[in-house]
Design an enzyme around this catalytic site. Structure first.
Site, short mmCIF file in Angstrom:
data_model
loop_
_atom_site.label_atom_id
_atom_site.label_comp_id
_atom_site.label_asym_id
_atom_site.label_seq_id
_atom_site.Cartn_x
_atom_site.Cartn_y
_atom_site.Cartn_z
N ASP A 43 0.87 -1.18 0.00
CA ASP A 43 0.00 0.00 0.00
C ASP A 43 0.91 1.24 0.00
O ASP A 43 1.36 1.67 -1.04
CB ASP A 43 -0.88 -0.12 1.25
CG ASP A 43 -2.01 0.87 1.31
OD1 ASP A 43 -2.67 1.08 0.29
OD2 ASP A 43 -2.25 1.45 2.39
N ASP B 280 -7.95 -8.85 5.23
CA ASP B 280 -9.02 -8.68 6.21
C ASP B 280 -9.52 -7.25 6.32
O ASP B 280 -8.85 -6.29 5.95
CB ASP B 280 -8.49 -9.07 7.59
CG ASP B 280 -7.53 -8.01 8.15
OD1 ASP B 280 -6.53 -7.73 7.47
OD2 ASP B 280 -7.80 -7.46 9.23
#
Ligand code: IMP
Length: 178
Positions: free
Chosen positions: A106, A162
């Site tokens: 990210d 998740d």
């Protein structure tokens, strides 16, 4: 449109399992080619990479080893400030080619810290292999040699990833509904 509910949020199907597995096989073939004649050590970063690592490793035809690791950071009593440690590293990587297996890059900060820490163990080389990359979010200069899929800057779950520890157990990947 296929949607799922994870806790308080709705997610929409974005990458079906078939497409994920095709890309995992493509990247595994690149690794098999690039590391021919070598015995790489795969370091799969927990928790998010557990499904990706299982699928990737079964496509690897090289003699290889795998360790499931976590990066721990804490303020140590030292002049250098933060102490970083790779937990679960139970294979000696000195002089070995290392391939880090990550679920998603990210900002890239986790991988930058991981590289810095692993370099202290003197491997012969280190490469990053990620299932997903959000190129727009990258904050640091990072050489991500192996990447299965590039995705836009939206939050996703599934296939190991998740939301608040839920949603890891789907075969496909889902993107948060806007
Ligand atoms: P980075 O240090 O910003 O590159 O963050 C990497 C870590 O953030 C990944 O290993 C994931 O655990 C988590 N992460 C980043 N984006 C997402 C997402 O869209 N869904 C789930 N987890 C994410």
């Amino acid at each position: 449109m296929q949607t799922i509910q994870v806790k308080d949020k709705k997610f929409v199907l974005s990458i079906p399992e078939k497409e994920i597995l095709e890309q995992v096989a493509r990247v595994a073939a690149e690794i098999n080619r690039d590391y021919a004649g070598q015995e790489p050590v795969f370091l799969a970063v927990l928790n998010g990479s557990f499904i990706f690592a299982a699928d990737l490793l079964r496509e690897i035809t090289l003699p290889s080893q795998i360790s499931f690791v976590k990066l721990a950071s804490y303020d140590g009593v030292s002049t250098t400030g933060k102490i970083r440690e790779v937990l679960g590293l139970n294979i000696d990587i000195t002089g070995r080619p290392v391939i880090i297996v990550e679920d998603i890059v990210d900002t890239g900060l986790t991988m930058a810290h991981m590289l810095e820490t692993l370099e202290g163990h003197n491997p012969s080389s280190i490469a990053i292999c990620t299932l997903l990359l959000k190129p727009e979010k990258l904050k640091v200069k990072l050489d991500v040699k192996y990447r299965c899929l590039e995705i836009p800057n939206d939050f996703i779950v599934g296939y190991g990833l998740d939301y608040d520890q839920y949603g890891r157990n789907t075969r496909d990947i889902y993107t948060i509904e806007k």
